[in-house]
Scaffold this active site. Sequence first.
Site, mmCIF file in Angstrom:
data_model
loop_
_atom_site.group_PDB
_atom_site.id
_atom_site.type_symbol
_atom_site.label_atom_id
_atom_site.label_comp_id
_atom_site.label_asym_id
_atom_site.label_seq_id
_atom_site.Cartn_x
_atom_site.Cartn_y
_atom_site.Cartn_z
ATOM 1 N N TYR A 105 65.122 23.506 49.316
ATOM 2 C CA TYR A 105 66.433 23.006 48.894
ATOM 3 C C TYR A 105 66.477 21.482 48.964
ATOM 4 O O TYR A 105 66.987 20.825 48.065
ATOM 5 C CB TYR A 105 67.541 23.606 49.771
ATOM 6 C CG TYR A 105 67.710 25.088 49.576
ATOM 7 C CD1 TYR A 105 68.438 25.588 48.507
ATOM 8 C CD2 TYR A 105 67.143 25.991 50.469
ATOM 9 C CE1 TYR A 105 68.594 26.951 48.321
ATOM 10 C CE2 TYR A 105 67.291 27.363 50.292
ATOM 11 C CZ TYR A 105 68.016 27.828 49.213
ATOM 12 O OH TYR A 105 68.161 29.190 49.033
ATOM 13 N N ASN A 128 74.155 30.816 40.752
ATOM 14 C CA ASN A 128 73.409 30.846 39.495
ATOM 15 C C ASN A 128 73.734 32.134 38.735
ATOM 16 O O ASN A 128 73.502 33.225 39.245
ATOM 17 C CB ASN A 128 71.905 30.776 39.800
ATOM 18 C CG ASN A 128 71.039 30.995 38.585
ATOM 19 O OD1 ASN A 128 71.479 30.839 37.457
ATOM 20 N ND2 ASN A 128 69.797 31.361 38.825
ATOM 21 N N HIS A 137 65.047 32.127 42.546
ATOM 22 C CA HIS A 137 64.198 32.796 43.526
ATOM 23 C C HIS A 137 63.047 31.903 43.987
ATOM 24 O O HIS A 137 62.449 32.151 45.023
ATOM 25 C CB HIS A 137 63.653 34.123 42.959
ATOM 26 C CG HIS A 137 62.796 33.973 41.747
ATOM 27 N ND1 HIS A 137 63.337 33.843 40.480
ATOM 28 C CD2 HIS A 137 61.452 33.916 41.597
ATOM 29 C CE1 HIS A 137 62.347 33.736 39.597
ATOM 30 N NE2 HIS A 137 61.200 33.765 40.264
ATOM 31 N N GLU A 163 54.795 36.481 40.764
ATOM 32 C CA GLU A 163 54.383 35.218 40.178
ATOM 33 C C GLU A 163 53.173 34.606 40.895
ATOM 34 O O GLU A 163 52.767 33.489 40.593
ATOM 35 C CB GLU A 163 55.552 34.240 40.193
ATOM 36 C CG GLU A 163 56.696 34.679 39.299
ATOM 37 C CD GLU A 163 57.893 33.732 39.332
ATOM 38 O OE1 GLU A 163 57.862 32.727 40.073
ATOM 39 O OE2 GLU A 163 58.852 34.006 38.587
#
Length: 168
Positions: A105, A128, A137, A163
């Site tokens: 963040y 979001n 994510h 991913e």
Amino acid sequence: MKKLSIDTIQTPIGGVLLVVDDGRICSLDYEDYEQRMLLLLRRRYREFELQRVVDPCGFSSRVRAYFAGNYAALNELPVVTGGTDFQRQVWEALRTIPVGTTRAYGELAKQLGKPNASRAVGAANGLNPIAIIVPCHRVIGANAALTGYAGGIARKEWLLRHEGIRVK
């Protein structure tokens, strides 16, 4: 009354609701979070009608391709997020995080030129309206912890592993 197209996409992490407004994605949320999605849509459009459409603009096919391993399938999909100027800046910045990487963040706040705004970034991240495509994510805590995700931590972990990100 505003007419929005909606489709349900079955994925390995549950049903996903895709909502399209005039050829742009305005919402993507999980079926079990439908009430959250409707609340966000009401804030934005006040009155609207959802019309079932199979694969609106080919977007559902692109989401399915992502889940099949084609990570580039979500690139360049047109979105319209609504929100405040700051929220839109955060959501646009999320789309710059490459597949297979994460940002804290605080890093995202620095990227936006607001190094002391990590909590505000977190708040915007949590609102979001377009999950996965606007990849909230990929934002993690400063210590690499899998902090909050509107779709649940288990889904966040699944998406990151999908991913290629090693999750602690």
